[in-house]
Design a protein around this motif. Structure first.
Motif, PDB file in Angstrom:
ATOM      1  N   PRO A  14      -9.370   1.964  -4.772  1.00 48.25           N
ATOM      2  CA  PRO A  14      -9.868   2.170  -3.414  1.00 48.25           C
ATOM      3  C   PRO A  14     -10.154   0.888  -2.653  1.00 48.25           C
ATOM      4  O   PRO A  14     -10.240   0.896  -1.419  1.00 48.25           O
ATOM      5  CB  PRO A  14     -11.161   2.978  -3.637  1.00 48.25           C
ATOM      6  CG  PRO A  14     -11.554   2.723  -5.038  1.00 48.25           C
ATOM      7  CD  PRO A  14     -10.288   2.520  -5.789  1.00 48.25           C
ATOM      8  N   THR A  15     -10.287  -0.224  -3.370  1.00 48.22           N
ATOM      9  CA  THR A  15     -10.626  -1.487  -2.705  1.00 48.22           C
ATOM     10  C   THR A  15      -9.416  -2.387  -2.473  1.00 48.22           C
ATOM     11  O   THR A  15      -9.571  -3.532  -2.036  1.00 48.22           O
ATOM     12  CB  THR A  15     -11.661  -2.258  -3.535  1.00 48.22           C
ATOM     13  OG1 THR A  15     -11.147  -2.456  -4.856  1.00 48.22           O
ATOM     14  CG2 THR A  15     -12.971  -1.489  -3.603  1.00 48.22           C
ATOM     15  N   ASP A  16      -8.232  -1.905  -2.761  1.00 44.88           N
ATOM     16  CA  ASP A  16      -7.010  -2.698  -2.581  1.00 44.88           C
ATOM     17  C   ASP A  16      -6.819  -3.021  -1.094  1.00 44.88           C
ATOM     18  O   ASP A  16      -6.557  -2.149  -0.287  1.00 44.88           O
ATOM     19  CB  ASP A  16      -5.814  -1.895  -3.102  1.00 44.88           C
ATOM     20  CG  ASP A  16      -4.490  -2.642  -2.943  1.00 44.88           C
ATOM     21  OD1 ASP A  16      -4.496  -3.757  -2.385  1.00 44.88           O
ATOM     22  OD2 ASP A  16      -3.463  -2.098  -3.369  1.00 44.88           O
ATOM     23  N   ASN A  17      -6.957  -4.292  -0.756  1.00 47.06           N
ATOM     24  CA  ASN A  17      -6.805  -4.669   0.654  1.00 47.06           C
ATOM     25  C   ASN A  17      -5.565  -5.512   0.920  1.00 47.06           C
ATOM     26  O   ASN A  17      -5.440  -6.146   1.968  1.00 47.06           O
ATOM     27  CB  ASN A  17      -8.051  -5.406   1.160  1.00 47.06           C
ATOM     28  CG  ASN A  17      -8.338  -6.674   0.376  1.00 47.06           C
ATOM     29  OD1 ASN A  17      -7.548  -7.080  -0.483  1.00 47.06           O
ATOM     30  ND2 ASN A  17      -9.465  -7.303   0.658  1.00 47.06           N
ATOM     31  N   THR A  18      -4.646  -5.525  -0.046  1.00 45.54           N
ATOM     32  CA  THR A  18      -3.417  -6.304   0.125  1.00 45.54           C
ATOM     33  C   THR A  18      -2.177  -5.421   0.296  1.00 45.54           C
ATOM     34  O   THR A  18      -1.230  -5.793   0.985  1.00 45.54           O
ATOM     35  CB  THR A  18      -3.189  -7.231  -1.084  1.00 45.54           C
ATOM     36  OG1 THR A  18      -3.158  -6.453  -2.284  1.00 45.54           O
ATOM     37  CG2 THR A  18      -4.313  -8.256  -1.181  1.00 45.54           C
ATOM     38  N   THR A  19      -2.196  -4.251  -0.323  1.00 41.76           N
ATOM     39  CA  THR A  19      -1.044  -3.352  -0.232  1.00 41.76           C
ATOM     40  C   THR A  19      -0.946  -2.740   1.161  1.00 41.76           C
ATOM     41  O   THR A  19      -1.951  -2.366   1.755  1.00 41.76           O
ATOM     42  CB  THR A  19      -1.163  -2.218  -1.266  1.00 41.76           C
ATOM     43  OG1 THR A  19      -1.226  -2.794  -2.574  1.00 41.76           O
ATOM     44  CG2 THR A  19       0.024  -1.271  -1.181  1.00 41.76           C
ATOM     45  N   ILE A  20       0.270  -2.659   1.679  1.00 43.85           N
ATOM     46  CA  ILE A  20       0.485  -2.003   2.966  1.00 43.85           C
ATOM     47  C   ILE A  20       1.258  -0.700   2.760  1.00 43.85           C
ATOM     48  O   ILE A  20       2.067  -0.589   1.844  1.00 43.85           O
ATOM     49  CB  ILE A  20       1.231  -2.915   3.963  1.00 43.85           C
ATOM     50  CG1 ILE A  20       2.566  -3.393   3.385  1.00 43.85           C
ATOM     51  CG2 ILE A  20       0.371  -4.095   4.370  1.00 43.85           C
ATOM     52  CD1 ILE A  20       3.402  -4.193   4.372  1.00 43.85           C
TER      53      ILE A  20
END
Length: 329
Positions: free
Chosen positions: A238-244
């Motif tokens: 839930p904290t993945d801030n790199t995947t688009i």
């Protein structure tokens, strides 16, 4: 007619004349005399670069949305904080942290300053670039009136208050749009911009992992197969801030009706997307678009873009024409 009634009529006539004058200041071909090549310079720059960077069209279109929803279409979204400033600007607000294309706008501004120093506003550049970028990738074209002037104030808090977040429900979306003079039809049409572009996982991961607000639970309005695919192949934490993630899977570079078709399948990526199906009025608009020709969507989207481009604009002697888009003069 009594004196008081006559004075009321006079004041009304003056008010109407003032409003008419203000509207007349924003017009097609505003720079036809002061900088005749302005719009051609913008178009040429866009046509030169966007075909090689098509993914930039969506952020440039999004930039206009985020600009116009805060203090109107005044390029306040472009301002950087200065050492003398005592508050963060719109750029530092969470909704704008993933905005791209500022260097693109600066490139256009640089060319226009060489051609006509101090004439073309950054606000008009945003509007023209958004239109030309969408047109270049095969999307709709719309007439862009010009004559906007640039604002001198940019505030992080105002961006947080006025830009609709991706977790908005229907009521909050309606409230924000109405405050800008936009109706439910505009809400549906302007949301159609999600037919191009991508999003980062944190903008929707709570729908997958924490919809109850207790650290677990999935949004029941999200198609379960789609949700599982997002969790196993895209946003595995839930904290993945790199995947688009594509907002319109399989069609995110094509301006088409696929976004609306996905909404009807409960596969809108954001809560704000799903919210459009919760109202009978907006759901009806969506079905009309899906069952109609692409040309209808293009025509209606164009009307809403023109309408949004007129929100709370600065004209005449208000604001300024910035020499650099990131700083007030």
């Amino acid at each position: 007619m009594g004196y008081s009634n006559m004075m009321i009529m006079v004041f009304l006539a003056i008010a109407i004349a003032i409003v008419g004058f203000a509207e007349a200041q924003l017009k097609l071909g505003y720079y036809s005399e002061s900088c005749p090549k302005a719009e051609a310079i913008v178009e040429s720059f866009v046509h030169q670069h966007i075909p090689h960077a098509q993914s930039l069209a969506a952020p440039l279109l999004r930039m206009q949305f985020h600009d116009c929803f805060v203090r109107g279409c005044d390029a306040s979204v472009l301002l950087d904080r200065t050492e003398a400033g005592n508050n963060d600007t719109e750029k530092t607000a969470n909704p704008n942290l993933t905005l791209r294309g500022f260097g693109f706008i600066d490139g256009v501004k640089s060319l226009l300053e060489e051609e006509c120093p101090g004439v073309v506003s950054c606000a008009d550049i945003i509007a023209l670039v958004a239109r030309d970028s969408v047109w270049t990738i095969g999307g709709p074209w719309w007439p862009v009136t010009t004559g906007r002037r640039d604002g001198r104030i940019s505030n992080e808090t105002e961006a947080l208050q006025n830009i609709p977040p991706p977790f908005s429900n229907f009521s909050s979306l309606q409230t924000i749009f109405v405050s800008k003079g936009l109706d439910l039809k505009d809400l549906v049409l302007l949301s159609g911009a999600h037919t191009i572009g991508v999003a980062h996982c944190p903008s929707f991961s709570e729908r997958l992992y924490n919809f109850t607000g207790r650290g677990y639970g999935q949004d029941p309005s999200l198609d379960s197969e789609y949700a599982t695919n997002l969790m196993t192949r895209k946003c595995t934490t839930p904290t993945d801030n790199t995947t688009i993630v594509e907002m319109d899977p399989g069609s995110h570079r094509t301006f088409d009706l696929s976004y609306y078709k996905l909404l009807l399948k409960r596969r809108g990526l954001f809560e704000s997307d799903a919210a459009l199906t919760k109202s009978s009025t907006t759901l009806s608009y969506i079905k009309e678009l899906v069952n109609g020709p692409l040309e209808t969507f293009f025509a209606e989207f164009s009307k809403s873009m023109v309408k949004m481009g007129d929100v709370e604009v600065l004209t005449g002697s208000a604001g300024e024409i910035r020499k650099q888009c990131a700083f007030v003069n």
